[in-house]
Design an enzyme around this catalytic site. Structure first.
Site, PDB file in Angstrom:
ATOM      1  N   GLU A 161       0.805  -1.226   0.000  1.00 28.01           N
ATOM      2  CA  GLU A 161       0.000   0.000   0.000  1.00 28.01           C
ATOM      3  C   GLU A 161       0.838   1.278   0.000  1.00 28.01           C
ATOM      4  O   GLU A 161       0.434   2.301   0.538  1.00 28.01           O
ATOM      5  CB  GLU A 161      -0.990  -0.043   1.173  1.00 28.01           C
ATOM      6  CG  GLU A 161      -1.961  -1.211   1.033  1.00 28.01           C
ATOM      7  CD  GLU A 161      -3.122  -1.203   2.013  1.00 28.01           C
ATOM      8  OE1 GLU A 161      -3.227  -0.250   2.806  1.00 28.01           O
ATOM      9  OE2 GLU A 161      -3.918  -2.165   1.993  1.00 28.01           O
ATOM     10  N   HIS A 400     -18.894  -8.773   4.653  1.00 24.17           N
ATOM     11  CA  HIS A 400     -17.536  -8.311   4.979  1.00 24.17           C
ATOM     12  C   HIS A 400     -16.961  -9.176   6.083  1.00 24.17           C
ATOM     13  O   HIS A 400     -17.573  -9.341   7.137  1.00 24.17           O
ATOM     14  CB  HIS A 400     -17.555  -6.842   5.425  1.00 24.17           C
ATOM     15  CG  HIS A 400     -16.179  -6.299   5.677  1.00 24.17           C
ATOM     16  ND1 HIS A 400     -15.833  -5.631   6.829  1.00 24.17           N
ATOM     17  CD2 HIS A 400     -15.055  -6.343   4.928  1.00 24.17           C
ATOM     18  CE1 HIS A 400     -14.556  -5.278   6.765  1.00 24.17           C
ATOM     19  NE2 HIS A 400     -14.066  -5.696   5.635  1.00 24.17           N
ATOM     20  N   HIS A 470      -8.854  -7.954   0.449  1.00 20.66           N
ATOM     21  CA  HIS A 470      -8.034  -6.783   0.777  1.00 20.66           C
ATOM     22  C   HIS A 470      -6.812  -7.220   1.581  1.00 20.66           C
ATOM     23  O   HIS A 470      -6.889  -8.129   2.405  1.00 20.66           O
ATOM     24  CB  HIS A 470      -8.856  -5.754   1.559  1.00 20.66           C
ATOM     25  CG  HIS A 470      -9.675  -4.894   0.654  1.00 20.66           C
ATOM     26  ND1 HIS A 470      -9.696  -3.515   0.741  1.00 20.66           N
ATOM     27  CD2 HIS A 470     -10.480  -5.219  -0.387  1.00 20.66           C
ATOM     28  CE1 HIS A 470     -10.487  -3.038  -0.202  1.00 20.66           C
ATOM     29  NE2 HIS A 470     -10.991  -4.050  -0.901  1.00 20.66           N
ATOM     30  N   GLU A 489      -7.420  -5.996  -3.394  1.00 22.04           N
ATOM     31  CA  GLU A 489      -6.933  -4.622  -3.218  1.00 22.04           C
ATOM     32  C   GLU A 489      -5.425  -4.666  -3.470  1.00 22.04           C
ATOM     33  O   GLU A 489      -4.971  -4.344  -4.548  1.00 22.04           O
ATOM     34  CB  GLU A 489      -7.292  -4.117  -1.823  1.00 22.04           C
ATOM     35  CG  GLU A 489      -6.887  -2.673  -1.619  1.00 22.04           C
ATOM     36  CD  GLU A 489      -6.910  -2.304  -0.153  1.00 22.04           C
ATOM     37  OE1 GLU A 489      -7.365  -1.209   0.157  1.00 22.04           O
ATOM     38  OE2 GLU A 489      -6.442  -3.107   0.694  1.00 22.04           O
ATOM     39  N   GLU A 495      -8.945   4.711  -0.779  1.00 18.73           N
ATOM     40  CA  GLU A 495      -9.210   4.987   0.634  1.00 18.73           C
ATOM     41  C   GLU A 495      -8.133   5.872   1.263  1.00 18.73           C
ATOM     42  O   GLU A 495      -8.404   6.590   2.225  1.00 18.73           O
ATOM     43  CB  GLU A 495      -9.347   3.682   1.416  1.00 18.73           C
ATOM     44  CG  GLU A 495      -8.067   2.878   1.512  1.00 18.73           C
ATOM     45  CD  GLU A 495      -8.300   1.490   2.126  1.00 18.73           C
ATOM     46  OE1 GLU A 495      -9.419   0.991   2.053  1.00 18.73           O
ATOM     47  OE2 GLU A 495      -7.332   0.928   2.656  1.00 18.73           O
TER      48      GLU A 495
HETATM   49  C1  NOJ Z   1      -8.782  -2.018   5.053  1.00 14.72           C
HETATM   50  C2  NOJ Z   1      -9.567  -2.184   3.806  1.00 14.72           C
HETATM   51  O1  NOJ Z   1      -8.778  -1.862   2.677  1.00 14.72           O
HETATM   52  C3  NOJ Z   1     -10.792  -1.311   3.907  1.00 14.72           C
HETATM   53  O2  NOJ Z   1     -11.498  -1.329   2.694  1.00 14.72           O
HETATM   54  C4  NOJ Z   1     -11.612  -1.758   5.065  1.00 14.72           C
HETATM   55  O3  NOJ Z   1     -12.704  -0.904   5.221  1.00 14.72           O
HETATM   56  C5  NOJ Z   1     -10.813  -1.751   6.358  1.00 14.72           C
HETATM   57  N1  NOJ Z   1      -9.595  -2.444   6.166  1.00 14.72           N
HETATM   58  C6  NOJ Z   1     -11.562  -2.391   7.516  1.00 14.72           C
HETATM   59  O4  NOJ Z   1     -11.715  -3.751   7.281  1.00 14.72           O
HETATM   60 CA    CA Z   2      -6.252  -1.794   2.522  1.00 10.62          CA
END
Ligand code: NOJ
Ligand code: CA
Length: 628
Positions: A161, A400, A470, A489, A495
């Site tokens: 990231e 999720h 992710h 991801e 984000e």
């Molecule tokens: C990181 C993830 O990339 C994000 O999309 C998610 O909302 C948070 N973790 C919490 O799980």
């Molecule tokens: Ca992330």
């Protein structure tokens, strides 16, 4: 056409169009290869081999005991993708080697030469006395022909990231970036001179070279260590808790090492070499796999409007031991229904809800094993009512499952979690791995976790569930084998524009040449409200424009695309939102019109199964020229 010629000591070469790969054994029996494109050297003679637990010199003393050649030219159809038909055309040579010293270990090296590059892998044949072995190091080299410009992120064992840096190979030093990236939860990059793949390179005379891997299974991710004196890159495998790299059992093989090359940047983005090197789909009936767009109870948490947790602290309890609500919980039944209504009104198929299950008060940072159970909702989230409501509106719910890096806990719960999804009609799940990995000492990109992500994909497949992962290792084309693995991801998503100072405009022009080479990215585009999120800092804004947020639906490919902003921000700009409503997520054809990493990308795509609909988008790093 396959041309094989021999000259002392041993030399073979394979040519496909402009790409030529050579192989030789040096006097001391060290295997080496080189790569040419259009008569221009791409990779100078470079060594191949390993250090094993049982033989630290499994890179020399080999003799050639035979070669096998074959050619393949076939066309296959991905379940979903950027194009309808993919041509898989290569010449292959398998080189059988044996070490001269006892016990005479065998090693095969397989090269596949395509018109746009080369893939090669090591195969360990079944052989007496060498069934189980440990890879201590892989010595695959990529000797560059000059001090090329490269687009890189640090080779970190736990995260992809980072922001990209552009520099000469000789200037790479990841320390400043690793130390300053305090917005990334876990950073483990012990070697200042290691970068992640896909690594994008550009030579002074205009060759574009991309180095990555394909088909990463049962092996750690390959990063690249830079030897500045020789401008050579060496495979640097992510270690396990013991410092070992991989535990193998012959017969077996490594992933493919890939070198994509062209004098046109557009060819790099159009390449299907990585997908072609992956195994065909394991699934016959794919009717349940459906690309889609979705909205979600998500950006409001990322921007601080609401919370994942129900209470502010794990010990915020009343005299009966019940959590005291903080009044800002996002995943309430009423709020979820608001998103369902919005999605149904606008023809968006899916709704993701984060923060619905108990445990978010204390989910992160304590290296805690039993974090979530994936089946217990907070008291204000009525799973049955929401399921029925979504069903009545024709909306697909997306589950999720945040693991907090506790893969052991998730594996113990997988069956229960997927049965829960089947029972309540959730055909897709977004998983997450924020935090240090459990088993403790393992890394996100090590062999144990690579196997974990595959176990999850397989289990999801049994339950007919699509996955969006992710924080996994970056993709290597496994979506061909597991088409239910729709997206990952594994990179710096949109984000970061919510909770950090944000990514520069060039970011999304580098991602397709790097992170996206291996597969789709859940980048979460479509942010319409570009400023005004940070209390007390009204000047802070995303380094983007509305038009660019729309262009990302075409330029950052994914069969799962989020419309990430809040319903109210879309309702304020319904004219622009019309584009998100209209843009497809699955394509019959794609043309990369023009591209330059760090500067601009123009892509035209044709919707799957529709003759007329086309999308055409251009993004630039300066973001000044947008046409749509
Ligand atoms: C990181 C993830 O990339 C994000 O999309 C998610 O909302 C948070 N973790 C919490 O799980
Ligand atoms: Ca992330």
């Amino acid at each position: 056409m396959l041309q094989v010629c021999a000259q002392p000591p041993e030399l073979t070469s394979v040519v496909m169009g402009k790409v030529q790969v050579g192989f030789r054994l040096r006097e001391n029996g060290i295997p080496e290869y080189n790569v040419y494109y259009d008569q221009r050297a791409v990779i100078n003679w470079s060594g191949l081999g390993f250090a094993l637990d049982s033989d630290s010199s499994f890179y020399k003393g080999f003799e050639l005991i035979g070669t096998e050649k074959r050619s393949v030219d076939e066309t296959w159809q991905p379940v979903w993708g950027e194009v309808k038909n993919i041509r898989n055309h290569y010449d292959e040579i398998k080189i059988h080697l044996q070490q001269k010293k006892a016990p005479g270990r065998l090693l095969d090296i397989v090269f596949r030469v395509f018109a746009d590059g080369v893939g090669f892998r090591y195969e360990f044949p079944k052989q007496p006395g060498a069934a189980y072995f440990i890879i201590k190091d892989e010595y695959t080299r990529f000797n560059l022909t000059g001090d090329h410009t490269c687009f890189w992120i640090p080779g970190d064992f736990d995260t992809n990231e980072y922001l990209y840096s552009t520099s000469k190979v000789s200037e790479i030093d990841n320390r400043a970036l690793v130390n300053s990236s305090t917005d990334i939860a876990v950073r483990v990059a012990p070697d200042a001179y290691v970068v992640q793949t896909p690594l994008m390179l550009k030579t002074k005379d205009g060759l574009y070279i991309n180095i990555h891997e394909a088909g990463l299974m049962d092996y750690p991710a390959m990063q690249l260590h830079i030897d500045k004196a020789t401008l050579g890159l060496t495979s640097a495998l992510v270690p396990d808790a013991m410092g070992n790299k991989a535990y193998l059992h012959a017969p077996c093989h490594t992933p493919w090492r890939t070198i994509i090359v062209s004098d046109k940047a557009t060819d790099i983005l159009a390449s299907k070499l990585i997908l072609n090197l992956n195994e065909p789909s394991k699934i016959k009936n794919t009717s349940w796999i459906r690309p889609m767009k979705f909205v979600g109870v998500w950006w409001e948490m990322q921007t601080g409007k609401s919370t994942w947790s129900y209470s502010d602290f794990a010990d915020s309890t009343d005299s009966h031991g019940k959590l005291i609500p903080n009044g800002r919980h996002g995943a309430t039944t009423a709020n979820v229904k608001r998103y369902i209504d919005f999605a149904a009104r606008n023809g968006i198929q899916g709704v993701l809800v984060e923060g619905w299950n108990t445990g978010w008060e204390d989910w992160f940072g304590n290296w805690k094993e039993n974090v979530f159970d994936f089946v217990t909702p907070y008291p204000d989230f009525d799973v049955k009512e929401i399921t029925e409501y979504a069903r009545s509106k024709g909306i697909t719910m997306i589950m999720h499952n945040e693991t907090s890096g506790s893969a052991t806990n998730y594996e113990r719960q997988l069956d229960t979690a997927f049965q829960f999804m089947n029972r309540f009609g959730y055909p897709a799940v977004k998983t997450g791995y924020v935090g240090r990995i459990i088993p403790r000492g393992e890394h996100h990109d090590g062999q144990w976790m690579v196997n974990h992500y595959e176990r999850v994909a397989k289990k999801a497949l049994e339950h007919h569930i699509m996955i969006d992962v992710h924080e996994p290792m970056r993709p290597t084309g496994l979506q061909r084998t597991y088409p239910n693995w729709l997206a990952s991801e594994a990179g710096r998503g949109n984000e970061y524009n919510a909770f950090s100072n944000g990514s520069p405009p060039e970011h999304e022009t580098i991602l397709p040449f790097t992170r996206l080479m291996g597969g789709p990215m859940d980048y979460t585009p479509g942010i319409f409200k570009l400023r005004g999120y940070v209390p007390g800092n009204p000047g802070r804004q995303m380094h983007s424009t509305l038009a660019k947020q729309l262009a990302l639906y075409v330029t950052i490919y994914s069969p799962l695309q989020m419309a990430a902003d809040l319903p109210e921000n879309y309702e304020a700009k319904l004219d622009a939102f019309q584009f998100i409503k209209d843009v497809p997520v699955d394509w019959d054809d794609t043309k990369i019109i023009e591209a330059e990493p760090g500067d601009y990308i123009t892509i035209a795509r044709k919707e799957k199964g529709k003759e007329k609909r086309r999308s055409f988008d251009r993004i630039t790093s300066s973001d000044k020229q947008i046409r749509k």
